[in-house]
Write a protein that holds these residues in place. Structure first.
Motif, PDB file in Angstrom:
ATOM      1  N   VAL A  78     -10.753 -13.726   4.977  1.00 29.56           N
ATOM      2  CA  VAL A  78      -9.394 -13.594   5.589  1.00 29.56           C
ATOM      3  C   VAL A  78      -8.703 -12.654   4.808  1.00 29.56           C
ATOM      4  CG1 VAL A  78      -7.496 -14.580   6.316  1.00 29.56           C
ATOM      5  CG2 VAL A  78      -9.496 -15.719   6.604  1.00 29.56           C
ATOM      6  N   SER A  79      -8.454 -11.354   5.532  1.00 21.43           N
ATOM      7  CA  SER A  79      -7.699 -10.375   4.795  1.00 21.43           C
ATOM      8  C   SER A  79      -6.469 -10.222   5.117  1.00 21.43           C
ATOM      9  CB  SER A  79      -8.374  -9.029   4.763  1.00 21.43           C
ATOM     10  OG  SER A  79      -9.764  -8.957   4.400  1.00 21.43           O
ATOM     11  N   PRO A  80      -5.407 -10.038   4.267  1.00 22.86           N
ATOM     12  CA  PRO A  80      -3.905  -9.959   4.683  1.00 22.86           C
ATOM     13  C   PRO A  80      -3.827  -8.668   5.232  1.00 22.86           C
ATOM     14  CG  PRO A  80      -4.032  -9.576   2.278  1.00 22.86           C
ATOM     15  CD  PRO A  80      -5.371 -10.129   2.832  1.00 22.86           C
ATOM     16  N   SER A  81      -2.972  -8.481   6.489  1.00 19.89           N
ATOM     17  CA  SER A  81      -2.832  -7.428   7.344  1.00 19.89           C
ATOM     18  C   SER A  81      -2.059  -6.227   6.579  1.00 19.89           C
ATOM     19  CB  SER A  81      -2.147  -7.603   8.458  1.00 19.89           C
ATOM     20  OG  SER A  81      -2.024  -6.261   9.330  1.00 19.89           O
ATOM     21  N   PRO A  82      -2.301  -4.978   6.468  1.00 14.73           N
ATOM     22  CA  PRO A  82      -1.244  -4.168   5.906  1.00 14.73           C
ATOM     23  C   PRO A  82       0.061  -3.992   6.674  1.00 14.73           C
ATOM     24  CG  PRO A  82      -2.804  -2.950   7.122  1.00 14.73           C
ATOM     25  CD  PRO A  82      -3.454  -4.586   6.904  1.00 14.73           C
ATOM     26  N   MET A  83      -0.044  -4.378   8.080  1.00 15.08           N
ATOM     27  CA  MET A  83       1.153  -4.488   8.818  1.00 15.08           C
ATOM     28  C   MET A  83       2.138  -5.519   8.434  1.00 15.08           C
ATOM     29  SD  MET A  83       0.029  -1.938  10.765  1.00 15.08           S
ATOM     30  CE  MET A  83       1.680  -2.123  11.743  1.00 15.08           C
ATOM     31  N   ASN A  84       2.169  -6.405   7.349  1.00 19.79           N
ATOM     32  CA  ASN A  84       3.010  -7.086   7.049  1.00 19.79           C
ATOM     33  C   ASN A  84       3.561  -6.717   5.619  1.00 19.79           C
ATOM     34  OD1 ASN A  84       2.174 -10.593   7.757  1.00 19.79           O
ATOM     35  ND2 ASN A  84       3.967  -9.512   8.198  1.00 19.79           N
TER      36      ASN A  84
END
Length: 224
Positions: free
Chosen positions: A218-224
């Motif tokens: 699960v990778s954190p989104s760059p949109m956050n």
């Protein structure tokens, strides 16, 4: 041109899947999602439509069926040539997005947003969608604006269920409307998008419908 459409589709998939009194709505709403040409001066409509069909097939648009139950929602996104799912987990406040058949996902923190909310104001006139007369509001934010069409007698949803869910301005939208929007017209850095309800179904849903799979990554989104 193909690269521009791909970038737009990726941004929109992350944003839209992040697109309220009384008995809470339980069931599903299916929306038609149309991507409009963001810059006709640079991209001809024929070129834009060609790129859209290369991404979504001859249909030329996406379909989004979103299921709601209490504080849970899950969207099944049919992009024509690919399918994806986006689900909100109220336990950890994360929104998970993944493509069907994969074991990895992207996560978004619903309590964070790069797009600061500014205001919501009523707009003049009405629109009739699915035989429902809707009034509208204009939501303005740092990165764009959206017009939301709704009827508070349909698709009621308690804003307290999503307290702190500021991503996509969801807390503000539900607090103002008291119900789910029936149509959304969005303009911003990711392009211009129209999301219109095509059908809905009120039904009791099993909790299993909203269970988040166990992913290998699960990778954190760059949109956050």
């Amino acid at each position: 041109m193909d690269h521009i459409v791909k970038v737009f589709c990726l941004l929109f998939f992350i944003l839209i899947s992040h697109s309220i009194a009384g008995q809470n709505f339980e069931g599903s709403i299916t929306y038609k999602i149309e991507a409009q040409n963001p810059n006709p001066e640079m991209i001809t409509d024929s070129m834009w439509q060609q790129g859209i069909k290369e991404q979504f097939g001859e249909r030329g648009h996406m379909l989004n069926t979103t299921y709601y139950k209490g504080a849970n929602y899950l969207s099944e996104i049919d992009a024509g040539l690919s399918n994806g799912i986006q689900a909100f987990n109220p336990k950890d406040g994360l929104i998970y997005s993944w493509q069907t058949g994969t074991d990895s996902a992207i996560s978004l923190d619903s309590k964070k947003s790069l797009d600061a909310f500014e205001s919501i104001t009523p707009v003049e006139g009405t629109e009739t969608i699915l035989g429902i007369e809707c009034k509208g509001v204009l939501l303005k934010s740092k990165l764009g604006q959206m017009t939301l069409w709704y009827n508070p007698e349909h698709f009621a949803l308690d804003a307290d269920l999503y307290k702190g869910h500021i991503y996509g301005h969801w807390e503000q939208i539900l607090g103002e409307l008291g119900c789910l929007p029936i149509k959304i017209e969005q303009q911003g850095f990711a392009g211009n998008v129209v999301m219109t309800a095509l059908s809905f179904k009120e039904e009791k849903l099993n909790d299993e419908k909203f269970e988040i799979p166990t992913f290998k990554e699960v990778s954190p989104s760059p949109m956050n």
